[in-house]
Design a protein around this motif. Structure first.
Motif, mmCIF file in Angstrom:
data_model
loop_
_atom_site.group_PDB
_atom_site.id
_atom_site.type_symbol
_atom_site.label_atom_id
_atom_site.label_comp_id
_atom_site.label_asym_id
_atom_site.label_seq_id
_atom_site.Cartn_x
_atom_site.Cartn_y
_atom_site.Cartn_z
ATOM 1 N N GLY A 134 -7.930 1.865 5.396
ATOM 2 C CA GLY A 134 -9.093 1.905 4.502
ATOM 3 C C GLY A 134 -8.852 2.354 3.081
ATOM 4 O O GLY A 134 -9.760 2.896 2.445
ATOM 5 N N CYS A 164 0.849 -1.200 0.000
ATOM 6 C CA CYS A 164 0.000 0.000 0.000
ATOM 7 C C CYS A 164 0.884 1.251 0.000
ATOM 8 O O CYS A 164 1.878 1.324 0.738
ATOM 9 N N LEU A 202 1.148 3.596 4.030
ATOM 10 C CA LEU A 202 2.210 3.331 4.996
ATOM 11 C C LEU A 202 2.816 1.945 4.851
ATOM 12 O O LEU A 202 3.491 1.463 5.760
ATOM 13 N N GLY A 203 2.549 1.303 3.731
ATOM 14 C CA GLY A 203 3.293 0.083 3.430
ATOM 15 C C GLY A 203 2.682 -1.234 3.862
ATOM 16 O O GLY A 203 3.373 -2.257 3.855
ATOM 17 N N CYS A 204 1.400 -1.269 4.244
ATOM 18 C CA CYS A 204 0.760 -2.559 4.544
ATOM 19 C C CYS A 204 0.569 -3.353 3.254
ATOM 20 O O CYS A 204 0.610 -2.794 2.156
ATOM 21 N N PRO A 248 -6.585 6.980 2.296
ATOM 22 C CA PRO A 248 -5.465 7.929 2.398
ATOM 23 C C PRO A 248 -4.269 7.673 1.477
ATOM 24 O O PRO A 248 -3.390 8.524 1.381
#
Ligand code: FES
Length: 162
Positions: free
Chosen positions: A128, A100, A103-105, A141
């Motif tokens: 989300g 993502c 923040l990198g998930c 976001p």
């Protein structure tokens, strides 16, 4: 003159090992690319492979998913890319880095039955973010689309990533 020439030879032989050490070893080069045979991935399915320590999502898109991606009004997108800018050669195969851009998930949506979010692509439950069937950010976001890595088809069904 002779001493100078000898000095140059000596310097040359000292410099060479350092330069040689700076060239990537064969095993390092091999790790920088990954080859994946996608022949067994049915339409509508997806697989995840690791490349340079990151998950790469490879999705075999259905004609409906491709059509949905093409129909999107690009001017409304946060990170404006057409579907054609998101795949190489074969529209049915989408290859994106599964990280993502918020923040990198690692987003959900690869496995059957996992949440895919409002746009049927991937959903990042961390905060989300929802991506569409082209891996473009549509909600939440995350600022950018899922990154498309360098890749190419080296045969009809084998993809080389990197
Ligand atoms: S890391 Fe994906 S939404 Fe925050």
């Amino acid at each position: 003159m002779t001493a100078g020439a000898m000095g140059a030879v000596a310097a040359g032989s000292v410099v060479w090992p350092f330069i040689n050490q700076m060239n990537p070893a064969a095993d390092t080069k091999a790790l920088s690319t990954t080859e994946v045979d996608v022949a067994s991935v049915a339409e509508g399915q997806a697989i995840t492979v690791m490349w340079r320590g990151k998950p790469v999502f490879i999705r075999h898109r259905t004609p409906k998913e491709i059509a949905e991606s093409k129909e999107v009004d690009v001017s409304l997108l946060r990170d404006k890319q057409t579907d054609e800018q998101r795949f190489k050669t074969k529209p049915e195969w989408l290859v994106v880095i599964g990280v993502c851009t918020h923040l990198g998930c690692v987003p959900l949506g690869q496995k059957t039955g996992e949440m895919r979010g409002d746009y049927n692509g991937w959903f990042c439950p961390c905060h989300g973010s929802a991506y569409d069937t082209s891996g473009r950010i549509r909600k939440g976001p995350a600022p950018k689309n899922l990154e498309v890595p360098m890749y190419s088809f080296i045969s009809d069904t084998v993809i080389r990533i990197g």
